[in-house]
Design a protein around this motif. Structure first.
Motif, PDB file in Angstrom:
ATOM      1  N   GLY A  53      40.898  52.601  56.199  1.00  0.00           N
ATOM      2  CA  GLY A  53      40.180  52.481  57.476  1.00  0.00           C
ATOM      3  C   GLY A  53      41.015  51.794  58.538  1.00  0.00           C
ATOM      4  N   GLY A  54      42.307  52.075  58.559  1.00  0.00           N
ATOM      5  CA  GLY A  54      43.181  51.495  59.563  1.00  0.00           C
ATOM      6  C   GLY A  54      43.777  50.154  59.167  1.00  0.00           C
ATOM      7  N   ARG A  55      43.322  49.576  58.034  1.00  0.00           N
ATOM      8  CA  ARG A  55      43.875  48.299  57.587  1.00  0.00           C
ATOM      9  C   ARG A  55      45.262  48.522  56.998  1.00  0.00           C
ATOM     10  NH1 ARG A  55      39.143  48.624  54.925  1.00  0.00           N
ATOM     11  NH2 ARG A  55      40.220  48.739  52.943  1.00  0.00           N
ATOM     12  N   LYS A  56      46.093  47.554  57.112  1.00  0.00           N
ATOM     13  CA  LYS A  56      47.412  47.580  56.468  1.00  0.00           C
ATOM     14  C   LYS A  56      47.223  47.398  54.978  1.00  0.00           C
ATOM     15  CE  LYS A  56      50.237  47.210  60.176  1.00  0.00           C
ATOM     16  NZ  LYS A  56      50.751  48.427  60.682  1.00  0.00           N
ATOM     17  N   ARG A  57      48.126  47.971  54.196  1.00  0.00           N
ATOM     18  CA  ARG A  57      48.088  47.825  52.743  1.00  0.00           C
ATOM     19  C   ARG A  57      48.234  46.345  52.391  1.00  0.00           C
ATOM     20  NH1 ARG A  57      49.037  51.237  48.183  1.00  0.00           N
ATOM     21  NH2 ARG A  57      49.099  52.967  49.614  1.00  0.00           N
ATOM     22  N   ALA A  58      47.391  45.888  51.447  1.00  0.00           N
ATOM     23  CA  ALA A  58      47.396  44.480  51.046  1.00  0.00           C
ATOM     24  C   ALA A  58      48.721  44.096  50.393  1.00  0.00           C
ATOM     25  CB  ALA A  58      46.254  44.209  50.082  1.00  0.00           C
ATOM     26  N   ARG A  59      49.236  42.967  50.783  1.00  0.00           N
ATOM     27  CA  ARG A  59      50.444  42.419  50.168  1.00  0.00           C
ATOM     28  C   ARG A  59      50.157  40.984  49.782  1.00  0.00           C
ATOM     29  NH1 ARG A  59      55.179  44.748  54.079  1.00  0.00           N
ATOM     30  NH2 ARG A  59      54.867  46.883  53.428  1.00  0.00           N
ATOM     31  N   GLY A  60      50.933  40.484  48.826  1.00  0.00           N
ATOM     32  CA  GLY A  60      50.735  39.105  48.407  1.00  0.00           C
ATOM     33  C   GLY A  60      49.412  38.927  47.683  1.00  0.00           C
ATOM     34  N   ARG A 111      44.033  27.307  31.652  1.00  0.00           N
ATOM     35  CA  ARG A 111      43.508  27.594  30.310  1.00  0.00           C
ATOM     36  C   ARG A 111      43.638  29.071  29.940  1.00  0.00           C
ATOM     37  NH1 ARG A 111      37.977  24.355  29.296  1.00  0.00           N
ATOM     38  NH2 ARG A 111      38.375  25.204  27.239  1.00  0.00           N
ATOM     39  N   PHE A 112      44.006  29.907  30.906  1.00  0.00           N
ATOM     40  CA  PHE A 112      44.149  31.335  30.646  1.00  0.00           C
ATOM     41  C   PHE A 112      45.369  31.597  29.777  1.00  0.00           C
ATOM     42  CE2 PHE A 112      41.663  34.155  33.686  1.00  0.00           C
ATOM     43  CZ  PHE A 112      40.631  33.259  33.823  1.00  0.00           C
ATOM     44  N   THR A 113      45.173  32.436  28.761  1.00  0.00           N
ATOM     45  CA  THR A 113      46.300  32.871  27.935  1.00  0.00           C
ATOM     46  C   THR A 113      47.083  33.917  28.718  1.00  0.00           C
ATOM     47  OG1 THR A 113      45.037  34.668  26.940  1.00  0.00           O
ATOM     48  CG2 THR A 113      44.986  32.518  25.790  1.00  0.00           C
ATOM     49  N   HIS A 114      48.232  34.282  28.166  1.00  0.00           N
ATOM     50  CA  HIS A 114      49.036  35.348  28.776  1.00  0.00           C
ATOM     51  C   HIS A 114      48.188  36.611  28.916  1.00  0.00           C
ATOM     52  CE1 HIS A 114      52.405  37.910  29.772  1.00  0.00           C
ATOM     53  NE2 HIS A 114      52.041  38.716  28.784  1.00  0.00           N
ATOM     54  N   ASP A 115      47.395  36.903  27.897  1.00  0.00           N
ATOM     55  CA  ASP A 115      46.521  38.072  27.870  1.00  0.00           C
ATOM     56  C   ASP A 115      45.557  38.074  29.063  1.00  0.00           C
ATOM     57  OD1 ASP A 115      45.165  40.363  26.627  1.00  0.00           O
ATOM     58  OD2 ASP A 115      43.608  38.939  26.019  1.00  0.00           O
ATOM     59  N   ALA A 116      44.871  36.976  29.303  1.00  0.00           N
ATOM     60  CA  ALA A 116      43.913  36.883  30.407  1.00  0.00           C
ATOM     61  C   ALA A 116      44.621  36.939  31.757  1.00  0.00           C
ATOM     62  CB  ALA A 116      43.093  35.601  30.297  1.00  0.00           C
ATOM     63  N   ARG A 117      45.785  36.329  31.847  1.00  0.00           N
ATOM     64  CA  ARG A 117      46.557  36.390  33.098  1.00  0.00           C
ATOM     65  C   ARG A 117      46.991  37.822  33.392  1.00  0.00           C
ATOM     66  NH1 ARG A 117      48.877  30.945  34.475  1.00  0.00           N
ATOM     67  NH2 ARG A 117      48.005  29.577  32.900  1.00  0.00           N
ATOM     68  N   GLN A 118      47.331  38.547  32.343  1.00  0.00           N
ATOM     69  CA  GLN A 118      47.744  39.936  32.499  1.00  0.00           C
ATOM     70  C   GLN A 118      46.573  40.782  33.021  1.00  0.00           C
ATOM     71  OE1 GLN A 118      49.157  41.775  28.889  1.00  0.00           O
ATOM     72  NE2 GLN A 118      50.179  43.420  29.990  1.00  0.00           N
ATOM     73  N   VAL A 119      45.375  40.520  32.538  1.00  0.00           N
ATOM     74  CA  VAL A 119      44.178  41.233  33.012  1.00  0.00           C
ATOM     75  C   VAL A 119      44.011  41.013  34.517  1.00  0.00           C
ATOM     76  CG1 VAL A 119      41.640  41.258  32.935  1.00  0.00           C
ATOM     77  CG2 VAL A 119      42.952  41.263  30.806  1.00  0.00           C
ATOM     78  N   VAL A 120      44.172  39.770  34.958  1.00  0.00           N
ATOM     79  CA  VAL A 120      44.030  39.444  36.377  1.00  0.00           C
ATOM     80  C   VAL A 120      45.149  40.102  37.191  1.00  0.00           C
ATOM     81  CG1 VAL A 120      44.040  37.563  38.067  1.00  0.00           C
ATOM     82  CG2 VAL A 120      42.760  37.318  35.932  1.00  0.00           C
ATOM     83  N   THR A 121      46.355  40.117  36.652  1.00  0.00           N
ATOM     84  CA  THR A 121      47.485  40.750  37.339  1.00  0.00           C
ATOM     85  C   THR A 121      47.244  42.246  37.503  1.00  0.00           C
ATOM     86  OG1 THR A 121      49.028  39.093  36.503  1.00  0.00           O
ATOM     87  CG2 THR A 121      49.971  41.185  37.229  1.00  0.00           C
ATOM     88  N   VAL A 122      46.771  42.892  36.442  1.00  0.00           N
ATOM     89  CA  VAL A 122      46.480  44.333  36.514  1.00  0.00           C
ATOM     90  C   VAL A 122      45.352  44.585  37.514  1.00  0.00           C
ATOM     91  CG1 VAL A 122      45.628  46.332  35.214  1.00  0.00           C
ATOM     92  CG2 VAL A 122      47.397  44.870  34.236  1.00  0.00           C
ATOM     93  N   ALA A 123      44.350  43.722  37.549  1.00  0.00           N
ATOM     94  CA  ALA A 123      43.253  43.857  38.514  1.00  0.00           C
ATOM     95  C   ALA A 123      43.796  43.791  39.937  1.00  0.00           C
ATOM     96  CB  ALA A 123      42.209  42.771  38.284  1.00  0.00           C
ATOM     97  N   GLN A 124      44.718  42.876  40.167  1.00  0.00           N
ATOM     98  CA  GLN A 124      45.329  42.738  41.494  1.00  0.00           C
ATOM     99  C   GLN A 124      46.139  43.992  41.845  1.00  0.00           C
ATOM    100  OE1 GLN A 124      48.351  39.637  42.101  1.00  0.00           O
ATOM    101  NE2 GLN A 124      47.284  39.124  43.991  1.00  0.00           N
ATOM    102  N   GLU A 125      46.904  44.511  40.892  1.00  0.00           N
ATOM    103  CA  GLU A 125      47.682  45.731  41.126  1.00  0.00           C
ATOM    104  C   GLU A 125      46.766  46.913  41.423  1.00  0.00           C
ATOM    105  OE1 GLU A 125      50.033  46.084  37.565  1.00  0.00           O
ATOM    106  OE2 GLU A 125      51.316  44.393  38.123  1.00  0.00           O
ATOM    107  N   LEU A 126      45.660  46.996  40.683  1.00  0.00           N
ATOM    108  CA  LEU A 126      44.694  48.073  40.897  1.00  0.00           C
ATOM    109  C   LEU A 126      44.073  47.977  42.287  1.00  0.00           C
ATOM    110  CD1 LEU A 126      43.188  50.512  39.754  1.00  0.00           C
ATOM    111  CD2 LEU A 126      41.593  48.917  38.666  1.00  0.00           C
TER     112      LEU A 126
END
Length: 177
Positions: free
Chosen positions: A101-108, A4-19
């Motif tokens: 803190g020694g963790r690997k950078r998140a991927r995926g 049900r998410f519009t492109h706009d809402a999906r973009q918000v989630v994508t930017v949150a993930q990138e951040l």
């Protein structure tokens, strides 16, 4: 729900993930979602109309997320300069090493915290309450305003009147169904 998410809402989630990736956060929390709302989509104009400086908000969020878990003032009382230690750790172990803190950078896929999940659930409830068939960035912002979460506290700290912002977002002309 994501269907049900519009492109706009999906973009918000994508930017949150990138951040979350950029700030070496292991999970997406409500501040990451607010960062997405402040930088893309329909919610940016709603925030602006509430007197929020989106660029300053995005910088504030990035700063909060980058310093999570490390209290520079407390360390300074012990004679430790966090900025120097961080710079040296970055030099030796790579950018953001101290924060990770020694963790690997998140991927995926980066998972959501319970407060971020709550915002998305409330976005769905707001869309249903307003009789809208889709969920866009404005619904996500309404969900964030309704939730008790760090993102809401960060938004309130900018001086935004959350009740006024909610009223603006709920106006029929603010969202075309």
């Amino acid at each position: 729900m994501f269907e049900r998410f519009t492109h706009d809402a999906r973009q918000v989630v994508t930017v949150a993930q990138e951040l979350a990736r950029e700030t070496d956060s292991p999970k997406i929390d409500s501040r990451h979602v607010l960062g997405g709302l402040a930088t893309c989509g329909e919610a940016t104009s709603a925030l602006r109309s509430a007197g929020v400086d989106n660029k300053a908000l995005a910088e504030r969020i990035r700063s909060e997320l980058s310093s999570d878990g490390l209290d520079a003032e407390a360390l300074a009382t012990l004679g430790i300069d966090l900025e120097s230690v961080s710079a040296r750790a970055d030099e030796l172990f790579g950018q953001g090493a101290l924060r990770r803190g020694g963790r690997k950078r998140a991927r995926g896929h980066v998972p959501f915290t319970s407060d971020a999940k709550k915002i998305l659930e409330l976005a769905l409830r707001e869309a249903i309450r307003l009789k809208h068939r889709t969920i866009d960035g404005r619904h996500v912002l309404l969900g964030l305003i309704r939730a008790e979460c760090p993102g809401r506290a960060t938004l309130a700290a900018t001086g935004a009147d959350l009740d006024e912002l909610r009223a603006h977002l709920e106006q029929p002309e603010a969202k075309s169904a």
